[in-house]
Design an enzyme around this catalytic site. Structure first.
Site, PDB file in Angstrom:
ATOM      1  N   HIS A  10       0.821  -1.228   0.000  1.00 59.82           N
ATOM      2  CA  HIS A  10       0.000   0.000   0.000  1.00 59.82           C
ATOM      3  C   HIS A  10       0.849   1.270   0.000  1.00 59.82           C
ATOM      4  O   HIS A  10       0.321   2.357  -0.239  1.00 59.82           O
ATOM      5  CB  HIS A  10      -0.927   0.038   1.222  1.00 59.82           C
ATOM      6  N   ASP A  52      -2.644 -10.887  -2.000  1.00 57.40           N
ATOM      7  CA  ASP A  52      -3.183 -10.312  -0.763  1.00 57.40           C
ATOM      8  C   ASP A  52      -4.659  -9.935  -1.016  1.00 57.40           C
ATOM      9  O   ASP A  52      -5.027  -9.600  -2.132  1.00 57.40           O
ATOM     10  CB  ASP A  52      -2.378  -9.052  -0.421  1.00 57.40           C
ATOM     11  N   HIS A  68      -6.199  -7.364  -0.207  1.00 62.79           N
ATOM     12  CA  HIS A  68      -6.323  -5.951  -0.554  1.00 62.79           C
ATOM     13  C   HIS A  68      -5.599  -5.645  -1.860  1.00 62.79           C
ATOM     14  O   HIS A  68      -4.598  -6.295  -2.183  1.00 62.79           O
ATOM     15  CB  HIS A  68      -5.704  -5.084   0.555  1.00 62.79           C
ATOM     16  N   ASP A  88      -4.284 -12.656   3.914  1.00 62.76           N
ATOM     17  CA  ASP A  88      -5.526 -12.156   4.507  1.00 62.76           C
ATOM     18  C   ASP A  88      -6.768 -12.454   3.657  1.00 62.76           C
ATOM     19  O   ASP A  88      -7.864 -11.995   3.985  1.00 62.76           O
ATOM     20  CB  ASP A  88      -5.418 -10.659   4.838  1.00 62.76           C
TER      21      ASP A  88
HETATM   22 ZN    ZN Z   1      -3.865  -7.110   2.907  1.00 58.65          ZN
END
Ligand code: ZN
Length: 340
Positions: free
Chosen positions: A120, A156, A158, A243
Site C-alpha cells: 500500500h 493479498d 487488498h 488475509d
Molecule cells: Zn492485505
C-alpha cells in the site's frame, strides 16, 4: 529455495489491538525455526540503501520516514512508525532485494518473511500499515540489474495500490492483483489497466467477498496464467498476503490453506515455464495468527518443491469469478489479442 528472515521484524511496534502486530513476527520466527530444523536454508536480510528506495519513493518521503527513527509517529489513521520502525522497514525492503538476488543467481524460489508489509505504500505516502513498498523497490532493483521484464503477482486480499501506481505507465513491469472489491484501499477496478506505454500492463481481478479456492484457481488458469505467459517475464515477484484466508479477521474471502498452496504452486509453475524458476516472494498481510502460521508453512513446503508440483483440480463454487472473467476480458482483451 531460500528463506530470508530476521528476529528484527518484531521490533516494529504498533498500538495495542492493531492487526499488524509484532506477534505476526513471532509466527514468522516460529515457522522459520521449524524450516531450519528440517534442514532449510535461512539467510539474514541487509538494510536497503537510500539509492534503492528512491527508485520508487520520493527523496522527501524517504527523509520523512527516516525522521521517525527514535520516535513514535502516527503516519495515517492506521499506519504507525515506532522508534525502531525506520530501521526495521529498511530491513524489510533489503530482505526482499536479497530474495530477488537469490532467485536471479540460482534460478530458484526465495521468500522473505517481513513486516511491516509494503504494497500500500505509495511514492510519497505511508498507508495501510505499510512504510516502504518492499516488492516495488525489489522489482525496480531487478530492473536495474538489466532485466527487461518483471511481473509482480499480488494475492493479498487488498489491492496493492502503491505497486500499481508506481509502475502504472511502465511497460517493463506487469502488475497482477487478485483482490476483494470494493474494499480497502478502494483501488483495483478492472478498468485500471495501465496508462501510456504501460497500458495493458496492469491486470486487476476484482472479486466480491466470499470468493474461495475454486474462484482463485479459475482466475489463475484463465486470466493470470495466459497474461503472465504472454508477457514473458524474466523474474516473477509475489506479494504473498494471507488475509484472503477464510479465518482472517479483516478480509472477507474464503481461501483455505490448501487453496493458497495451490495458487503458490501455480505461480511457481509460471516461473518455471517463463523464467527458469526465478521467483521471489515477500509477505504482505495475514492477520489471523493460526492461518498465517499454516499458510507460511505450506508456502515454504510448496516453494521447496523442485520441480513444482503439477496442477491439481480445484472444485467448488466459481460463481464469483464467473461473473468477472468476461468483464476482465473486455477490459484487457484489446491489449492481449489472442491471449484473453
Ligand atoms: Zn492485505
Amino acid at each position: 529455495m531460500v528463506l530470508i528472515g530476521s528476529d528484527r521484524f518484531i521490533e516494529h511496534q504498533t498500538p495495542e489491538g492493531h492487526p499488524e502486530q509484532p506477534a505476526r513476527a513471532r509466527v514468522m520466527q516460529e515457522v522459520s525455526r521449524r524450516w531450519v530444523e528440517r534442514g532449510g536454508a535461512l539467510r539474514p536480510p541487509r538494510p536497503a540503501t537510500r539509492a534503492e528506495l528512491v527508485q520508487v519513493h520520493t527523496p522527501a518521503y524517504v527523509d520523512q520516514i527516516a525522521a521517525t527513527a527514535g520516535r513514535g509517529v502516527r503516519l495515517d489513521p492506521d499506519t504507525y512508525a515506532s522508534a525502531e520502525s525506520y530501521d526495521v522497514a529498511l530491513h524489510a525492503v533489503g530482505a526482499t532485494i536479497v530474495a530477488v538476488e537469490h532467485a536471479l543467481a540460482e534460478c530458484t524460489s526465495a521468500i522473505a518473511f517481513v513486516r511491516p508489509p509494503g504494497h500500500h505504500a505509495e511514492q510519497d505516502r505511508a498507508m495501510g500499515f505499510c512504510l516502504f513498498n518492499n516488492v516495488a523497490v525489489a522489482a525496480a532493483s531487478a530492473r536495474a540489474t538489466g532485466l527487461d521484464r518483471v511481473a509482480v503477482l499480488d494475492y493479498d486480499v487488498h489491492h496493492g495500490n502503491g505497486t500499481q501506481w508506481m509502475f502504472y505507465d511502465d511497460p517493463s513491469v506487469l502488475y497482477v492483483s487478485l483482490h476483494q472489491y470494493r474494499f480497502y484501499p478502494g483501488t483495483g477496478a478492472l478498468t485500471d489497466v495501465g496508462r501510456g506505454d504501460g497500458i495493458g500492463c496492469t491486470l486487476n481481478v476484482p472479486l466480491e467477498a466470499g470468493a474461495g479456492d475454486a474462484d482463485y484457481d479459475r482466475a489463475m488458469r484463465e486470466l493470470v496464467g495466459p497474461v503472465v505467459t504472454a508477457f514473458a517475464p524474466e523474474l516473477i515477484l509475489l506479494s504473498a498476503g494471507y488475509d484472503a484466508h477464510g479465518r482472517d479477521p479483516l478480509g472477507g474471502m474464503r481461501l483455505s490453506t490448501e487453496g493458497y498452496a495451490a495458487m503458490t504452486a501455480h505461480v511457481q509453475r509460471l516461473a518455471a515455464s517463463c523464467c527458469d524458476g526465478r521467483l521471489a516472494a515477500v509477505t504482505e498481510g495475514g492477520y489471523d495468527l493460526r492461518a498465517l502460521d499454516a499458510c507460511l508453512e505450506s508456502t515454504l513446503i510448496q516453494l521447496a518443491e523442485d520441480p513444482p508440483t503439477s496442477a491439481t483440480s480445484v472444485t467448488g463454487d466459481t460463481s464469483r469469478i464467473d461473473r468477472v472473467i468476461p468483464a476482465v476480458r473486455r477490459a484487457l482483451g484489446p491489449y492481449w489479442p489472442g491471449v484473453l
